[in-house]
Design an enzyme around this catalytic site. Structure first.
Site, PDB file in Angstrom:
ATOM      1  N   SER A   1       0.787  -1.227   0.000  1.00 16.57           N
ATOM      2  CA  SER A   1       0.000   0.000   0.000  1.00 16.57           C
ATOM      3  C   SER A   1       0.821   1.280   0.000  1.00 16.57           C
ATOM      4  O   SER A   1       0.298   2.335  -0.376  1.00 16.57           O
ATOM      5  CB  SER A   1      -0.939   0.008   1.212  1.00 16.57           C
ATOM      6  OG  SER A   1      -0.204  -0.072   2.419  1.00 16.57           O
TER       7      SER A   1
ATOM      8  N   HIS B   1      -5.466  -3.831  -1.898  1.00 13.29           N
ATOM      9  CA  HIS B   1      -5.207  -2.871  -2.975  1.00 13.29           C
ATOM     10  C   HIS B   1      -5.098  -3.535  -4.344  1.00 13.29           C
ATOM     11  O   HIS B   1      -4.784  -2.866  -5.332  1.00 13.29           O
ATOM     12  CB  HIS B   1      -3.949  -2.063  -2.675  1.00 13.29           C
ATOM     13  CG  HIS B   1      -4.140  -1.033  -1.615  1.00 13.29           C
ATOM     14  ND1 HIS B   1      -4.676   0.211  -1.871  1.00 13.29           N
ATOM     15  CD2 HIS B   1      -3.879  -1.067  -0.283  1.00 13.29           C
ATOM     16  CE1 HIS B   1      -4.727   0.905  -0.741  1.00 13.29           C
ATOM     17  NE2 HIS B   1      -4.250   0.160   0.226  1.00 13.29           N
TER      18      HIS B   1
ATOM     19  N   LYS C   1     -12.359  -0.244  -0.736  1.00 11.29           N
ATOM     20  CA  LYS C   1     -11.454   0.500  -1.621  1.00 11.29           C
ATOM     21  C   LYS C   1     -12.068   0.517  -3.023  1.00 11.29           C
ATOM     22  O   LYS C   1     -12.955   1.311  -3.296  1.00 11.29           O
ATOM     23  CB  LYS C   1     -10.043  -0.084  -1.552  1.00 11.29           C
ATOM     24  CG  LYS C   1      -9.398   0.128  -0.180  1.00 11.29           C
ATOM     25  CD  LYS C   1      -7.996  -0.387  -0.117  1.00 11.29           C
ATOM     26  CE  LYS C   1      -7.299   0.016   1.172  1.00 11.29           C
ATOM     27  NZ  LYS C   1      -7.951  -0.493   2.399  1.00 11.29           N
TER      28      LYS C   1
END
Length: 391
Positions: free
Chosen positions: A180, A208, A239
């Site tokens: 990240s 991610h 996300k």
């Protein structure tokens, strides 16, 4: 009486080091351009990779779920908190991830805590990449397992640790799929080969990578064609999916075990119906077309190339996470503040999240950024970068 003076002193130290950061209060929903202090600024720090936070179909799904089920679920999953919408979400996610089963948690953080805390005991060992996310670190701390850390993406060291760990019952290698802070991708094929060689389990946190890597955003396992060879895949729904929550994609046996053992799952009220429905709609949108993920990668590649052409140090980024390395904490935060003055939100990230001399602003490109947005960002970054001697 507790002595709170020490806490105040630590806060003052953070201020002196340039690491103190009050919360930013935004006056608009998450989007490409957001409002703060009465000003519109270009958002370059959001995890909203695909722009799903305001996708019409996803918003409508949340509204419809409130009408059908109400505002909340009313209980934990094991009592009356498993609604049909939760079951639909897990079935759709399992199909999307190409695994036997999926179990949804309240967040990606609690997923790592719940899974790691449940599957590892005192006769086991966990071997973790040095740059894994804080939720993995905290999840490991909850276990009684032995633990080893290998230098970031160092496969020689990982193999040495696997060789030395033959006396443990379960050996679990844990890695982020996408890291990240630097935006680089784990060498998953090499990790899988080593795990198979030494009879270890592979655990990948795709926070991610979900919605970013692989066909239609299926994640790092799909990106490398490793279906059936990664035992545990953790993902987030907060996300790229644009809502909130986390999940583990795994075997049916592991799902059933976690339902009975994972404390965050057992003792937290389940996601509100609107959240589950919005997540379900997002997964369905992803499965229909690669248009958004294609746009995300086109934006990412062109923007990173533009920054590198100017002369910025973007580290080892391979994904939409693009850091600009600044250096010390004070300079990093001043750089971030200066960008905000010029109309760009690019959050500064400093020690202890990253090394003391590797402070950076972390830029995140999304599918919703237009060419004009990214051209504006490039001009501002070049101007401010010259002021700070970075280019």
């Amino acid at each position: 009486m507790a002595n709170w003076d020490q806490l105040g002193q630590e806060l003052e130290q953070l201020k002196e080091q340039g690491r103190y950061r009050p919360l930013s209060v935004w006056q608009s929903g998450s989007g490409t351009w957001m409002k703060i202090g009465g000003r519109r600024v270009l958002q370059m720090s959001s995890n909203n990779y695909l722009g799903f936070t305001d996708h019409p179909a996803i918003k409508q799904a949340a509204i419809d779920a409130i009408e059908q089920y109400g505002a909340g679920s009313g209980s934990v999953r094991t009592i009356t908190g498993t609604l049909s919408i939760h079951e639909q979400l897990e079935l759709e996610l399992a199909k999307f991830k190409q695994t036997e089963a999926v179990l949804v948690f309240q967040s990606g953080f609690t997923t790592n805590q719940g899974v790691l805390g449940s599957i590892l005991g005192e006769k086991d060992i966990v071997i973790s990449d040095a740059l894994n996310h804080a939720s993995i670190i905290d999840g490991i701390r909850l276990t009684r397992a032995a633990r080893e850390i290998y230098a970031h993406k160092d496969m020689d060291q990982l193999e040495a640790l696997l060789k030395r760990s033959s006396g443990y019952e379960k050996r679990v290698v844990v890695t982020d799929g996408v890291f990240s802070m630097d935006g680089d991708i784990a060498p998953l094929p090499a990790i899988v080969e080593l795990a198979e060689k030494y009879d270890a389990f592979v655990y990948v946190d795709d926070a991610h990578a979900s919605g970013v890597l692989g066909k239609n955003g299926k994640g790092s396992t799909d990106h490398f064609g490793l279906h059936g060879r990664v035992h545990i895949q953790v993902g987030t729904l907060s996300k790229a999916i644009g809502v909130v929550g986390g999940y583990v994609a795994c075997s049916q046996v592991l799902k059933d075990y976690l339902i009975h053992k994972a404390r965050p799952f057992l003792f937290s009220t389940s996601a509100p119906p609107a959240v589950a429905a919005a997540c379900l709609a997002a997964i369905q949108v992803l499965g229909q077309s690669s248009e958004l993920t294609d746009r995300l990668w086109n934006n990412t590649n062109s923007f990173r190339a533009a920054l590198q052409a100017i002369g910025f140090d973007t580290g080892v980024s391979e994904t939409p996470i693009i850091p600009i390395i600044v250096g010390d904490a004070a300079s990093t935060m001043k750089f971030s503040d200066r960008l905000l003055e010029e109309g760009i939100c690019a959050q500064g990230i400093v020690y202890p999240t990253v090394a003391a001399d590797k402070g950076r602003v972390r830029l995140i490109v999304t599918a919703k950024h237009t060419d004009e947005d990214l051209q504006f960002a490039t001009r501002v970054l070049q101007k401010v970068g010259q002021e700070f001697g970075l280019v």
